[in-house]
Scaffold this active site. Structure first.
Site, PDB file in Angstrom:
ATOM      1  N   ARG A  23      75.199  46.462  29.395  1.00  0.00           N
ATOM      2  CA  ARG A  23      74.125  45.588  29.673  1.00  0.00           C
ATOM      3  C   ARG A  23      74.258  43.949  29.088  1.00  0.00           C
ATOM      4  O   ARG A  23      74.551  44.137  27.814  1.00  0.00           O
ATOM      5  CB  ARG A  23      72.712  46.185  28.947  1.00  0.00           C
ATOM      6  CG  ARG A  23      71.472  45.082  29.245  1.00  0.00           C
ATOM      7  CD  ARG A  23      70.321  45.986  28.608  1.00  0.00           C
ATOM      8  NE  ARG A  23      69.130  45.061  28.711  1.00  0.00           N
ATOM      9  CZ  ARG A  23      68.456  44.478  27.943  1.00  0.00           C
ATOM     10  NH1 ARG A  23      68.700  44.617  26.491  1.00  0.00           N
ATOM     11  NH2 ARG A  23      67.468  43.607  28.018  1.00  0.00           N
ATOM     12  N   HIS A  68      67.157  36.272  29.397  1.00  0.00           N
ATOM     13  CA  HIS A  68      66.892  36.800  27.881  1.00  0.00           C
ATOM     14  C   HIS A  68      66.214  35.443  27.030  1.00  0.00           C
ATOM     15  O   HIS A  68      66.972  34.988  26.313  1.00  0.00           O
ATOM     16  CB  HIS A  68      67.969  37.234  27.506  1.00  0.00           C
ATOM     17  CG  HIS A  68      67.660  38.011  25.981  1.00  0.00           C
ATOM     18  ND1 HIS A  68      68.223  39.164  25.908  1.00  0.00           N
ATOM     19  CD2 HIS A  68      66.899  37.840  24.907  1.00  0.00           C
ATOM     20  CE1 HIS A  68      68.239  39.694  24.496  1.00  0.00           C
ATOM     21  NE2 HIS A  68      67.328  38.512  24.213  1.00  0.00           N
ATOM     22  N   ASN A 113      63.665  39.935  29.750  1.00  0.00           N
ATOM     23  CA  ASN A 113      63.793  40.704  28.599  1.00  0.00           C
ATOM     24  C   ASN A 113      62.851  40.365  27.610  1.00  0.00           C
ATOM     25  O   ASN A 113      62.652  39.549  27.029  1.00  0.00           O
ATOM     26  CB  ASN A 113      65.170  40.355  27.865  1.00  0.00           C
ATOM     27  CG  ASN A 113      65.350  41.326  26.601  1.00  0.00           C
ATOM     28  OD1 ASN A 113      65.632  42.354  26.880  1.00  0.00           O
ATOM     29  ND2 ASN A 113      65.183  40.638  25.524  1.00  0.00           N
ATOM     30  N   GLU A 114      61.728  41.627  27.204  1.00  0.00           N
ATOM     31  CA  GLU A 114      60.850  41.360  26.214  1.00  0.00           C
ATOM     32  C   GLU A 114      60.011  40.069  26.297  1.00  0.00           C
ATOM     33  O   GLU A 114      59.691  39.384  25.547  1.00  0.00           O
ATOM     34  CB  GLU A 114      61.532  41.399  25.008  1.00  0.00           C
ATOM     35  CG  GLU A 114      62.524  42.500  24.349  1.00  0.00           C
ATOM     36  CD  GLU A 114      62.698  42.411  23.000  1.00  0.00           C
ATOM     37  OE1 GLU A 114      63.600  43.578  22.510  1.00  0.00           O
ATOM     38  OE2 GLU A 114      62.687  41.400  22.297  1.00  0.00           O
ATOM     39  N   ASN A 255      62.908  48.592  24.846  1.00  0.00           N
ATOM     40  CA  ASN A 255      63.637  48.132  23.783  1.00  0.00           C
ATOM     41  C   ASN A 255      62.694  48.820  22.582  1.00  0.00           C
ATOM     42  O   ASN A 255      61.554  48.599  22.415  1.00  0.00           O
ATOM     43  CB  ASN A 255      63.768  46.737  23.692  1.00  0.00           C
ATOM     44  CG  ASN A 255      64.779  46.006  24.606  1.00  0.00           C
ATOM     45  OD1 ASN A 255      65.400  46.892  25.273  1.00  0.00           O
ATOM     46  ND2 ASN A 255      64.783  44.512  24.575  1.00  0.00           N
ATOM     47  N   TYR A 257      62.835  49.810  18.207  1.00  0.00           N
ATOM     48  CA  TYR A 257      63.532  49.732  16.888  1.00  0.00           C
ATOM     49  C   TYR A 257      62.557  50.292  15.641  1.00  0.00           C
ATOM     50  O   TYR A 257      63.083  50.836  14.630  1.00  0.00           O
ATOM     51  CB  TYR A 257      63.942  48.106  16.357  1.00  0.00           C
ATOM     52  CG  TYR A 257      64.847  47.628  17.453  1.00  0.00           C
ATOM     53  CD1 TYR A 257      66.404  47.815  17.199  1.00  0.00           C
ATOM     54  CD2 TYR A 257      64.623  46.991  18.334  1.00  0.00           C
ATOM     55  CE1 TYR A 257      67.176  47.182  17.906  1.00  0.00           C
ATOM     56  CE2 TYR A 257      65.386  46.200  19.280  1.00  0.00           C
ATOM     57  CZ  TYR A 257      66.818  46.479  18.825  1.00  0.00           C
ATOM     58  OH  TYR A 257      67.759  45.924  19.792  1.00  0.00           O
ATOM     59  N   GLU A 330      67.427  49.107  24.350  1.00  0.00           N
ATOM     60  CA  GLU A 330      67.929  48.716  23.209  1.00  0.00           C
ATOM     61  C   GLU A 330      67.603  49.393  22.121  1.00  0.00           C
ATOM     62  O   GLU A 330      66.170  50.001  22.198  1.00  0.00           O
ATOM     63  CB  GLU A 330      67.591  46.970  22.842  1.00  0.00           C
ATOM     64  CG  GLU A 330      68.036  45.919  23.538  1.00  0.00           C
ATOM     65  CD  GLU A 330      67.498  44.571  22.944  1.00  0.00           C
ATOM     66  OE1 GLU A 330      67.199  44.508  21.807  1.00  0.00           O
ATOM     67  OE2 GLU A 330      67.545  43.582  23.951  1.00  0.00           O
ATOM     68  N   TRP A 379      72.007  48.683  20.683  1.00  0.00           N
ATOM     69  CA  TRP A 379      72.137  47.218  20.385  1.00  0.00           C
ATOM     70  C   TRP A 379      72.866  47.350  18.758  1.00  0.00           C
ATOM     71  O   TRP A 379      72.262  48.056  17.823  1.00  0.00           O
ATOM     72  CB  TRP A 379      70.714  46.842  20.406  1.00  0.00           C
ATOM     73  CG  TRP A 379      70.751  45.272  20.058  1.00  0.00           C
ATOM     74  CD1 TRP A 379      70.897  44.593  18.851  1.00  0.00           C
ATOM     75  CD2 TRP A 379      70.989  44.287  20.959  1.00  0.00           C
ATOM     76  NE1 TRP A 379      70.970  43.025  18.948  1.00  0.00           N
ATOM     77  CE2 TRP A 379      70.882  43.096  20.261  1.00  0.00           C
ATOM     78  CE3 TRP A 379      70.808  44.239  22.431  1.00  0.00           C
ATOM     79  CZ2 TRP A 379      71.094  41.741  20.982  1.00  0.00           C
ATOM     80  CZ3 TRP A 379      71.217  43.093  23.148  1.00  0.00           C
ATOM     81  CH2 TRP A 379      71.166  41.846  22.482  1.00  0.00           C
ATOM     82  N   GLU A 386      71.632  36.425  15.848  1.00  0.00           N
ATOM     83  CA  GLU A 386      70.329  37.142  15.899  1.00  0.00           C
ATOM     84  C   GLU A 386      69.256  36.184  15.574  1.00  0.00           C
ATOM     85  O   GLU A 386      68.667  36.210  14.649  1.00  0.00           O
ATOM     86  CB  GLU A 386      70.357  38.376  14.965  1.00  0.00           C
ATOM     87  CG  GLU A 386      70.976  39.540  15.025  1.00  0.00           C
ATOM     88  CD  GLU A 386      70.409  40.398  16.330  1.00  0.00           C
ATOM     89  OE1 GLU A 386      69.340  40.157  16.431  1.00  0.00           O
ATOM     90  OE2 GLU A 386      71.239  40.902  17.061  1.00  0.00           O
ATOM     91  N   TRP A 387      69.177  35.272  16.594  1.00  0.00           N
ATOM     92  CA  TRP A 387      68.000  34.395  16.436  1.00  0.00           C
ATOM     93  C   TRP A 387      67.903  33.568  15.218  1.00  0.00           C
ATOM     94  O   TRP A 387      68.765  32.933  14.447  1.00  0.00           O
ATOM     95  CB  TRP A 387      66.607  34.911  16.870  1.00  0.00           C
ATOM     96  CG  TRP A 387      66.904  35.507  18.404  1.00  0.00           C
ATOM     97  CD1 TRP A 387      66.858  37.033  18.670  1.00  0.00           C
ATOM     98  CD2 TRP A 387      67.296  34.815  19.892  1.00  0.00           C
ATOM     99  NE1 TRP A 387      67.299  37.050  19.900  1.00  0.00           N
ATOM    100  CE2 TRP A 387      67.375  35.880  20.658  1.00  0.00           C
ATOM    101  CE3 TRP A 387      67.248  33.586  19.819  1.00  0.00           C
ATOM    102  CZ2 TRP A 387      67.526  35.668  21.957  1.00  0.00           C
ATOM    103  CZ3 TRP A 387      67.370  33.389  21.336  1.00  0.00           C
ATOM    104  CH2 TRP A 387      67.538  34.438  22.421  1.00  0.00           C
ATOM    105  N   PHE A 395      74.187  43.789  13.730  1.00  0.00           N
ATOM    106  CA  PHE A 395      73.794  45.107  14.444  1.00  0.00           C
ATOM    107  C   PHE A 395      75.128  45.742  15.218  1.00  0.00           C
ATOM    108  O   PHE A 395      74.760  46.858  15.770  1.00  0.00           O
ATOM    109  CB  PHE A 395      72.765  44.714  15.744  1.00  0.00           C
ATOM    110  CG  PHE A 395      71.348  44.683  15.145  1.00  0.00           C
ATOM    111  CD1 PHE A 395      70.373  45.877  15.160  1.00  0.00           C
ATOM    112  CD2 PHE A 395      70.800  43.297  14.805  1.00  0.00           C
ATOM    113  CE1 PHE A 395      69.130  45.773  14.738  1.00  0.00           C
ATOM    114  CE2 PHE A 395      69.513  43.374  14.289  1.00  0.00           C
ATOM    115  CZ  PHE A 395      68.691  44.474  14.291  1.00  0.00           C
TER     116      PHE A 395
END
Length: 433
Positions: A23, A68, A113-114, A255, A257, A330, A379, A386-387, A395
């Protein structure tokens, strides 16, 4: 080393693992640097085309997300991007270009995405661009947290429907692919058995994943949002409802977590905090109930290891959206790299193995319960950016040296390779639909 060689090396890592699908997301700006106000960047088209061909040549199916979070700055400057209905046309234009150039080889598409997470961090708390918010949700120079997230969401939902309609009416018959949307989910556990806390947990879901999925699948917002927000929540016109109904996603991407306890803030005295206010559904998110945590807490403050919450989440989605196929797009564990953390510790990632083992067992349990899950993506393949965490949260199944960019398999990479060999027997993780 050329970019092409590095890409081929990374695909070889996928082959080592035994995965059969990868992906990735299209960068809107790489295809259309200025949106419809500029030309198509055919170097960007060429880049993605080579990536797709390289994956397919090694038996790996591309699973492509159209957007995204990023979009051309031009669209923000001209009309405030997602706050303007014009963004629906911009997104439709991007989608059509991608279907035209890549759709003969891509059989799995997702639109956004999200979006639910993007709306919260961009328009409610303002921690991410375009950094719009108002007190008490955040500290921004512009924005309104009690109206703008819902305006932007409305345009995202309709942009999704536009892209789905373009694909299903213009390309799907010939290209024989499928299209969906990806949302972020968390399990929300009532902090007590009171009706108020149970209703708050449902409200938390409605102001998070259901916010997007209910309109996408049923053409209307969750009743909890309607009741709490009133006129602040945009309404779909009869034509928009029809478009949503006629552009139903073929599947949904999930997604997932983490989990939270939820405390009612609508009818009960409540501390301030994440989730406690009107635009969040009056549902306070907590990681502890007294001395009891929601799963195992980690160094990443938002990630709590709670496989049973994942099991419950999948059953919740199964019951709320019967029969629609789901992909876990994810799921993974983040290691926070502290100043004293060594590479040896990062490579010996037993906590990630514990996390993945527990969550994959929960996934199997949910599938036995009837959850229509068609595939799973961990993921992530590599440590990545990571932002706001930058490169401090890792990850990846493969460690990346930030100086040399050398990839080194972590213990979890070998564990996942063995899991695939033992449990999947190399059959397709992604069904042919």
């Amino acid at each position: 080393m050329s970019l092409r060689i590095k890409i081929l090396e990374d695909i070889q890592l996928m082959t080592f693992l035994g995965v059969n699908s990868y992906r990735f997301s299209i960068s809107w700006c790489r295809i259309l640097p200025r949106g419809r106000f500029g030309e198509i960047n055919y170097l960007g088209i060429k880049y993605y085309s080579k990536l797709i061909d390289a994956l397919i040549s090694r038996g790996i199916k591309p699973f492509v997300t159209l957007n995204h979070m990023d979009y051309p700055q031009e669209l923000e400057n001209r009309f405030q991007s997602w706050l303007n209905p014009e963004m629906q046309n911009e997104f439709g234009y991007l989608a059509n270009i991608c279907f035209k150039h890549f759709g003969n080889r891509v059989k799995y598409w997702t639109t956004l995405n999200e979006p639910n997470q993007q709306l919260i961090i961009g328009y409610l708390t303002g921690k991410f661009p375009p950094s719009r918010c108002s007190s008490p949700y955040g500290n921004c120079s512009q924005g309104n947290s009690e109206t703008e997230p819902f305006i932007a969401a409305h345009n995202m939902i309709l942009a999704h429907a536009k892209a789905v309609n373009i694909y299903q009416t213009k390309y799907q018959k010939e290209q024989k692919g499928s299209i969906g949307i990806v949302v972020q989910t968390s399990w929300f556990e009532p902090i007590s058995d009171s009706n108020a806390d149970k209703e708050a947990a449902e409200s938390a879901q409605s102001f998070y994943s259901n916010w997007i999925l209910d309109p996408v699948i049923y053409g209307k917002y969750p009743k909890e949002m309607v009741n709490i927000l009133g006129p602040a929540l945009p309404q779909f016109s009869s034509n928009e409802v029809k478009n949503l109904e006629n552009s139903r996603a073929d599947f949904i991407g999930i997604n997932h977590y983490t989990s939270y306890f939820i405390q009612d803030c609508l009818t009960s005295a409540c501390n301030t905090g994440h989730g406690a206010f009107k635009a969040e559904g009056f549902a306070l998110k907590l990681d502890r109930k007294g001395n009891v945590s929601i799963g195992e807490l980690t160094d990443v403050d938002w990630q709590h290891i709670d496989p049973e919450g994942f099991h419950k989440m999948l059953n919740y989605l199964k019951d709320r959206y019967p029969n629609i196929p789901m992909f876990i797009t994810e799921n993974g564990f983040g290691d926070l790299q502290k100043p004293e953390t060594t590479d040896k510790e990062l490579l010996h990632d037993t906590k990630r193995i514990q996390y993945m083992s527990g969550y994959l067992e929960a996934l199997q349990a949910a599938m036995r319960d009837g959850a229509n899950v068609k595939g799973y993506f961990v993921w992530s393949l590599l440590d990545n950016f990571e932002w706001l965490f930058g490169y401090k949260v890792r990850f990846g199944l493969f460690h990346v040296d930030l100086t040399t960019l050398k990839r080194t398999p972590k213990q979890s990479a070998s564990w996942y390779k063995n899991f695939i060999e033992e449990h999947v027997n190399r059959r397709d993780l992604v069904d042919n639909q």
